[in-house]
Write a protein that holds these residues in place. Sequence first.
Motif, PDB file in Angstrom:
ATOM      1  N   CYS A   1      -1.568 -20.763  -9.098  1.00 25.46           N
ATOM      2  CA  CYS A   1      -2.763 -19.924  -9.115  1.00 25.46           C
ATOM      3  C   CYS A   1      -2.516 -18.625  -9.869  1.00 25.46           C
ATOM      4  O   CYS A   1      -1.382 -18.283 -10.210  1.00 25.46           O
ATOM      5  N   VAL A   2      -3.586 -17.922 -10.119  1.00 25.90           N
ATOM      6  CA  VAL A   2      -3.550 -16.575 -10.676  1.00 25.90           C
ATOM      7  C   VAL A   2      -4.125 -15.633  -9.625  1.00 25.90           C
ATOM      8  O   VAL A   2      -5.243 -15.843  -9.142  1.00 25.90           O
ATOM      9  N   VAL A   3      -3.347 -14.634  -9.248  1.00 24.12           N
ATOM     10  CA  VAL A   3      -3.808 -13.609  -8.313  1.00 24.12           C
ATOM     11  C   VAL A   3      -4.077 -12.333  -9.110  1.00 24.12           C
ATOM     12  O   VAL A   3      -3.241 -11.900  -9.904  1.00 24.12           O
ATOM     13  N   ALA A   4      -5.251 -11.767  -8.915  1.00 24.82           N
ATOM     14  CA  ALA A   4      -5.618 -10.510  -9.566  1.00 24.82           C
ATOM     15  C   ALA A   4      -5.821  -9.438  -8.511  1.00 24.82           C
ATOM     16  O   ALA A   4      -6.311  -9.717  -7.413  1.00 24.82           O
ATOM     17  N   MET A   5      -5.422  -8.217  -8.859  1.00 22.79           N
ATOM     18  CA  MET A   5      -5.508  -7.079  -7.940  1.00 22.79           C
ATOM     19  C   MET A   5      -6.120  -5.892  -8.663  1.00 22.79           C
ATOM     20  O   MET A   5      -5.846  -5.666  -9.845  1.00 22.79           O
TER      21      MET A   5
ATOM     22  N   ASN B   1       0.871  -1.176   0.000  1.00 20.89           N
ATOM     23  CA  ASN B   1       0.000   0.000   0.000  1.00 20.89           C
ATOM     24  C   ASN B   1       0.911   1.231   0.000  1.00 20.89           C
ATOM     25  O   ASN B   1       1.175   1.837   1.040  1.00 20.89           O
ATOM     26  N   THR B   2       1.370   1.591  -1.166  1.00 16.71           N
ATOM     27  CA  THR B   2       2.455   2.559  -1.328  1.00 16.71           C
ATOM     28  C   THR B   2       2.181   3.872  -0.619  1.00 16.71           C
ATOM     29  O   THR B   2       3.062   4.435   0.040  1.00 16.71           O
ATOM     30  N   HIS B   3       0.970   4.365  -0.737  1.00 15.21           N
ATOM     31  CA  HIS B   3       0.608   5.653  -0.142  1.00 15.21           C
ATOM     32  C   HIS B   3      -0.153   5.499   1.179  1.00 15.21           C
ATOM     33  O   HIS B   3      -0.422   6.498   1.851  1.00 15.21           O
ATOM     34  N   GLY B   4      -0.526   4.270   1.506  1.00 21.35           N
ATOM     35  CA  GLY B   4      -1.233   4.012   2.756  1.00 21.35           C
ATOM     36  C   GLY B   4      -2.726   4.215   2.707  1.00 21.35           C
ATOM     37  O   GLY B   4      -3.430   3.813   3.637  1.00 21.35           O
ATOM     38  N   THR B   5      -3.246   4.796   1.637  1.00 21.35           N
ATOM     39  CA  THR B   5      -4.662   5.156   1.582  1.00 21.35           C
ATOM     40  C   THR B   5      -5.478   4.286   0.638  1.00 21.35           C
ATOM     41  O   THR B   5      -6.705   4.433   0.577  1.00 21.35           O
ATOM     42  N   GLN B   6      -4.846   3.378  -0.096  1.00 19.45           N
ATOM     43  CA  GLN B   6      -5.516   2.706  -1.203  1.00 19.45           C
ATOM     44  C   GLN B   6      -6.025   1.320  -0.834  1.00 19.45           C
ATOM     45  O   GLN B   6      -5.295   0.500  -0.277  1.00 19.45           O
ATOM     46  N   VAL B   7      -7.262   1.052  -1.173  1.00 18.62           N
ATOM     47  CA  VAL B   7      -7.838  -0.279  -1.067  1.00 18.62           C
ATOM     48  C   VAL B   7      -7.447  -1.087  -2.296  1.00 18.62           C
ATOM     49  O   VAL B   7      -7.465  -0.582  -3.425  1.00 18.62           O
ATOM     50  N   CYS B   8      -7.079  -2.356  -2.078  1.00 19.36           N
ATOM     51  CA  CYS B   8      -6.710  -3.251  -3.177  1.00 19.36           C
ATOM     52  C   CYS B   8      -7.606  -4.478  -3.141  1.00 19.36           C
ATOM     53  O   CYS B   8      -7.435  -5.354  -2.285  1.00 19.36           O
ATOM     54  N   ASP B   9      -8.575  -4.560  -4.048  1.00 16.96           N
ATOM     55  CA  ASP B   9      -9.396  -5.760  -4.181  1.00 16.96           C
ATOM     56  C   ASP B   9      -8.515  -6.878  -4.720  1.00 16.96           C
ATOM     57  O   ASP B   9      -7.800  -6.687  -5.707  1.00 16.96           O
ATOM     58  N   THR B  10      -8.585  -8.051  -4.097  1.00 13.20           N
ATOM     59  CA  THR B  10      -7.661  -9.139  -4.411  1.00 13.20           C
ATOM     60  C   THR B  10      -8.419 -10.446  -4.579  1.00 13.20           C
ATOM     61  O   THR B  10      -9.254 -10.798  -3.741  1.00 13.20           O
ATOM     62  N   TRP B  11      -8.105 -11.165  -5.664  1.00  9.67           N
ATOM     63  CA  TRP B  11      -8.713 -12.457  -5.957  1.00  9.67           C
ATOM     64  C   TRP B  11      -7.618 -13.485  -6.220  1.00  9.67           C
ATOM     65  O   TRP B  11      -6.493 -13.130  -6.570  1.00  9.67           O
ATOM     66  N   ALA B  12      -7.964 -14.760  -6.125  1.00 10.43           N
ATOM     67  CA  ALA B  12      -7.059 -15.836  -6.523  1.00 10.43           C
ATOM     68  C   ALA B  12      -7.879 -16.955  -7.146  1.00 10.43           C
ATOM     69  O   ALA B  12      -8.945 -17.325  -6.625  1.00 10.43           O
ATOM     70  N   PHE B  13      -7.372 -17.497  -8.262  1.00  9.74           N
ATOM     71  CA  PHE B  13      -8.021 -18.576  -8.993  1.00  9.74           C
ATOM     72  C   PHE B  13      -7.030 -19.719  -9.185  1.00  9.74           C
ATOM     73  O   PHE B  13      -5.851 -19.481  -9.480  1.00  9.74           O
ATOM     74  N   SER B  14      -7.506 -20.934  -9.057  1.00 11.53           N
ATOM     75  CA  SER B  14      -6.661 -22.082  -9.344  1.00 11.53           C
ATOM     76  C   SER B  14      -6.216 -22.038 -10.799  1.00 11.53           C
ATOM     77  O   SER B  14      -7.044 -21.823 -11.711  1.00 11.53           O
ATOM     78  N   ALA B  15      -4.911 -22.247 -11.039  1.00 14.70           N
ATOM     79  CA  ALA B  15      -4.414 -22.273 -12.412  1.00 14.70           C
ATOM     80  C   ALA B  15      -4.929 -23.494 -13.159  1.00 14.70           C
ATOM     81  O   ALA B  15      -5.076 -23.465 -14.383  1.00 14.70           O
ATOM     82  N   GLU B  16      -5.214 -24.541 -12.436  1.00 16.23           N
ATOM     83  CA  GLU B  16      -5.693 -25.774 -13.062  1.00 16.23           C
ATOM     84  C   GLU B  16      -7.152 -25.672 -13.458  1.00 16.23           C
ATOM     85  O   GLU B  16      -7.564 -26.175 -14.509  1.00 16.23           O
ATOM     86  N   ASP B  17      -7.955 -25.007 -12.633  1.00 17.94           N
ATOM     87  CA  ASP B  17      -9.393 -24.885 -12.887  1.00 17.94           C
ATOM     88  C   ASP B  17      -9.883 -23.580 -12.270  1.00 17.94           C
ATOM     89  O   ASP B  17     -10.114 -23.508 -11.065  1.00 17.94           O
ATOM     90  N   PRO B  18     -10.059 -22.511 -13.088  1.00 18.15           N
ATOM     91  CA  PRO B  18     -10.480 -21.217 -12.542  1.00 18.15           C
ATOM     92  C   PRO B  18     -11.854 -21.230 -11.888  1.00 18.15           C
ATOM     93  O   PRO B  18     -12.240 -20.240 -11.253  1.00 18.15           O
ATOM     94  N   ALA B  19     -12.603 -22.339 -12.032  1.00 19.68           N
ATOM     95  CA  ALA B  19     -13.867 -22.444 -11.306  1.00 19.68           C
ATOM     96  C   ALA B  19     -13.636 -22.628  -9.810  1.00 19.68           C
ATOM     97  O   ALA B  19     -14.580 -22.519  -9.019  1.00 19.68           O
ATOM     98  N   GLU B  20     -12.397 -22.912  -9.424  1.00 16.99           N
ATOM     99  CA  GLU B  20     -12.021 -22.932  -8.006  1.00 16.99           C
ATOM    100  C   GLU B  20     -11.302 -21.631  -7.697  1.00 16.99           C
ATOM    101  O   GLU B  20     -10.318 -21.292  -8.359  1.00 16.99           O
ATOM    102  N   PHE B  21     -11.786 -20.920  -6.704  1.00 15.48           N
ATOM    103  CA  PHE B  21     -11.255 -19.583  -6.430  1.00 15.48           C
ATOM    104  C   PHE B  21     -11.338 -19.258  -4.951  1.00 15.48           C
ATOM    105  O   PHE B  21     -12.104 -19.863  -4.196  1.00 15.48           O
ATOM    106  N   LEU B  22     -10.520 -18.291  -4.549  1.00 14.74           N
ATOM    107  CA  LEU B  22     -10.575 -17.766  -3.183  1.00 14.74           C
ATOM    108  C   LEU B  22     -11.982 -17.247  -2.914  1.00 14.74           C
ATOM    109  O   LEU B  22     -12.500 -16.410  -3.652  1.00 14.74           O
ATOM    110  N   SER B  23     -12.590 -17.744  -1.842  1.00 13.84           N
ATOM    111  CA  SER B  23     -13.994 -17.447  -1.554  1.00 13.84           C
ATOM    112  C   SER B  23     -14.119 -16.872  -0.155  1.00 13.84           C
ATOM    113  O   SER B  23     -13.717 -17.504   0.831  1.00 13.84           O
TER     114      SER B  23
END
Length: 229
Positions: A200-204, A58-80
């Motif tokens: 996995c794939v992490v998206a921000m 959080n470079t500036h300290g003020t920013q929200v970062c929405d974060t997801w993760a998906f299995s690389a093998e099957d994106p139907a499995e994801f951080l929930s």
Amino acid sequence: MHAFPEVGDNGDEDGRNATLDDPISPDGRPEPGQLYSVPARQGRAVRLHKGERLKIVNTHGTQVCDTWAFSAEDPAEFLSMEHLRAWIGRLVPRPGDELATNRRRPILVLEEDSSPGVHDTLIAACDLWRYRTLGVEGYHDNCADNLRMATKAIGLRVREVPSPLNLWMNIPILAEGGVGFYPTVSKPGDHVVLRAEMDCVVAMSACPQDILPINGQDCTPVEVHFGLV
């Protein structure tokens, strides 16, 4: 017998920004030692091998970062988030906690958190419809589209937008049972480290919210940074 209409998925963005055209690499693989930026109002995706550790700053300290993760093998499995809360027995993860998927397996571990630990697992990613309820006419950058575009930019199409882990988002549960939308309590340079428990794939998304003060009292989205450690 009544025929049900074919149901589409939720993988198409409602608009676009530079997220779609500027991935960190064609396949999303990061270079060790390289520091990358998620520009304000945009998203980025990164491919991790099991055991790799991703630092998000959080470079500036003020920013929200929405974060997801998906299995690389099957994106139907994801951080929930709903499965995560049951897995850890709390609303918000702490260092050492496993972060679970919709198939109740750990996909990430929160290894480090230098901030006060105020994050959110309750609020859905902002989308075009959210901004319309806030009075916006026309298109507004949003986290749901940033996820869709960030993953497409590295060759992955997600079929839905799960609720994200909203890093540094300050959503207290109020005494009367409501929720507040408050500024972050993190400081410039605060970071988390996430360790991949599977490929996995992490998206921000550097959340584009500029109406409510979740990205600071002046409601100004800014960039965050990330890289392997």
